[in-house]
Design an enzyme around this catalytic site. Structure first.
Site, short mmCIF file in Angstrom:
data_model
loop_
_atom_site.label_atom_id
_atom_site.label_comp_id
_atom_site.label_asym_id
_atom_site.label_seq_id
_atom_site.Cartn_x
_atom_site.Cartn_y
_atom_site.Cartn_z
N GLY A 112 45.92 41.36 40.00
CA GLY A 112 46.25 42.31 41.06
C GLY A 112 47.73 42.41 41.37
N SER A 113 48.58 42.30 40.35
CA SER A 113 50.02 42.31 40.64
C SER A 113 50.44 43.64 41.27
CB SER A 113 50.85 42.01 39.40
OG SER A 113 50.72 43.04 38.46
N ASP A 157 40.58 45.75 43.91
CA ASP A 157 41.86 45.04 44.03
C ASP A 157 42.52 45.30 45.39
OD1 ASP A 157 41.49 44.33 41.40
OD2 ASP A 157 43.58 44.69 40.84
O1 PMV Z 1 41.59 43.64 35.37
P1 PMV Z 1 41.41 43.74 36.85
O2 PMV Z 1 41.45 42.43 37.55
O3 PMV Z 1 42.26 44.79 37.47
O4 PMV Z 1 39.91 44.13 37.14
C1 PMV Z 1 39.27 45.20 36.58
C2 PMV Z 1 37.89 45.19 37.09
C3 PMV Z 1 37.03 46.29 36.51
O5 PMV Z 1 35.75 46.13 37.12
C4 PMV Z 1 36.87 46.10 35.02
C5 PMV Z 1 37.58 47.67 36.79
C6 PMV Z 1 37.59 48.05 38.24
O6 PMV Z 1 38.29 49.03 38.57
O7 PMV Z 1 36.87 47.44 39.05
#
Ligand code: PMV
Length: 320
Positions: A112-113, A157
Site C-alpha cells: 500500500g505504498s 488499500d
Molecule cells: O497488491 P495489493 O496489495 O495492492 O493488493 C491487490 C489486491 C487485489 O485483491 C488483488 C486487488 C484489489 O484491488 O483488491
C-alpha cells in the site's frame, strides 16, 4: 493522533502500510477480505508555509520527484491527491506551500505504498487548513488516486490505511473494523519481484470470463476461509490461522496468481516452522506473509532470506 500541527506553519501527518491477510482477488468479485495496517513501515507528509506568491510545490525525494501543483497534469497522483484534499477543505486558490512526502513503505510490493503516501498527504493538507480529516473523507480521496495506479481497485488499500485498523472489507459496503483478541506475529517477505497488481487482476478477469463457474467456486471457497479467519482473529484462536492461510494459498494457486519464487519462499517458511504462509496482494511476485511466533520468527526469517527474500519485515498484528 495521525496528523499533528507541530507549529503554526508546519504540519506533519503519517500513515501506515498494510497487508492483506485473506481474500485478495476474490474481493474484486464482491467477496470479503481482511487487511491490517502495518505500522512498522510508514509514509509521512510535511507541509510548511512558503513565501506569499511562491505557489505550491510537492517534493518526493525518495522517488526523485518534484511537482509544481499549478503545472501538474490531472493524472499526476500527488497533485491529484492534494487537489482533492484542498477541494474537501473548500479551498480553491492555490496555497503557498512547500510539501515533502517520504515513505519507508516498499514500492510495488503490495504494502500500500501509494495509498500510504496519499493518506499522509491528504491528512496533512486537511490538518494544515484546520479542517477535520475523518477516515471516510481521507479514504475517499485516496481511492480516487488509487484508481490512477490500479485501474479498478477494490478499495481495500485506502480503507485499511485511512482507518488504520484491521478491516473486514466488502466492495460497496461500509468497512467493518473488528478487534484482534490476541496479537499475533507475521513476517512480511518480499520476493523482490515487482509485479503490477493491475496485470494480475486483469489476468484473473480474463480467466474468470473463460471459466466463470470454476472461478466462482474458488471465490466462494475463499469467502468461507475469510469468514472463518475473522472469527478466529476476533476470538483469539491464533492456532486456526496457519491452516487457513495454507488453504487460501491453495486456492490462489488455482487462480494462477502464485509463482515459483513465491512457492519456494512459502515452502521455506513452513519448513522452518511457520504455521502457515501465503502470498499477500496481487501475487506473481510482491510479498508473502508467514505466521510465526516470537520463538520461530528468527529461524523463519533466516529461511526466507536463504530462499531469496530481499526483505523480511516482522510485525505484530493487533499489538497496541
Ligand atoms: O497488491 P495489493 O496489495 O495492492 O493488493 C491487490 C489486491 C487485489 O485483491 C488483488 C486487488 C484489489 O484491488 O483488491
Amino acid at each position: 493522533m495521525d496528523a499533528t500541527p507541530t507549529t503554526a506553519s508546519v504540519t506533519t501527518a503519517t500513515a501506515p502500510g498494510k497487508v492483506i491477510l485473506f481474500g485478495e482477488h476474490a474481493v474484486v468479485y464482491g467477496r470479503p477480505a481482511i487487511a491490517v495496517p502495518v505500522t512498522d513501515v510508514q509514509a509521512s507528509a510535511t507541509i510548511e508555509n512558503a513565501p506569499p506568491g511562491s505557489g505550491c510545490t510537492i517534493h518526493a525525494p525518495d522517488i526523485q520527484t518534484t511537482v509544481r501543483l499549478a503545472d501538474a497534469p490531472e493524472d499526476q497522483p500527488l497533485a491529484l491527491c492534494l487537489r482533492l484534499a484542498l477541494a474537501a477543505a473548500d479551498i480553491s486558490a492555490e496555497p503557498d506551500w512547500r510539501v515533502t512526502v517520504r515513505s519507508t513503505i516498499p514500492i510495488a510490493g503490495g504494502m500500500g505504498s501509494g495509498a500510504g503516501i496519499s493518506t499522509a498527504l491528504a491528512r496533512a493538507a486537511l490538518a494544515h487548513t484546520g479542517h477535520p480529516a475523518p477516515a471516510e473523507v481521507v479514504s475517499r480521496i485516496v481511492f480516487a488516486v488509487e484508481k490512477l495506479h490500479h485501474g479498478t481497485p477494490s478499495g481495500i488499500d485506502n480503507t485499511v490505511i485511512a482507518y488504520g485498523q484491521p478491516v473486514w472489507f466488502v466492495q460497496g459496503q461500509p468497512p467493518q473494523i473488528f478487534p484482534v483478541a490476541r496479537p499475533f506475529h507475521l513476517l512480511i517477505a518480499d520476493t523482490g519481484i515487482a509485479s503490477p497488481t493491475r496485470q494480475a487482476v486483469a489476468d484473473v478477469r480474463a480467466q474468470w470470463q473463460a471459466r466463470t463457474a470454476e472461478f466462482e467456486r474458488i471465490f466462494v471457497a475463499i469467502a468461507a476461509i475469510v469468514q472463518t479467519a475473522r472469527q478466529a482473529i476476533s476470538s483469539g484462536d491464533v492456532a486456526a490461522l496457519g491452516p487457513l492461510m495454507q488453504q487460501n494459498q491453495a486456492l490462489l494457486r488455482q487462480l494462477d496468481v502464485s509463482s515459483p519464487p513465491l512457492e519456494r519462499l512459502i515452502a521455506g517458511a513452513e519448513q522452518a516452522g511457520a504455521e502457515g504462509a501465503k502470498l499477500s496482494g496481487g501475487g506473481r511476485g510482491g510479498n508473502l506473509i508467514a505466521l510465526v511466533t516470537a520463538a520461530t520468527g528468527p529461524r523463519v526469517t533466516q529461511a526466507l532470506t536463504s530462499a531469496g527474500a530481499v526483505r523480511v519485515i516482522p510485525t505484530e498484528v493487533g499489538a497496541g
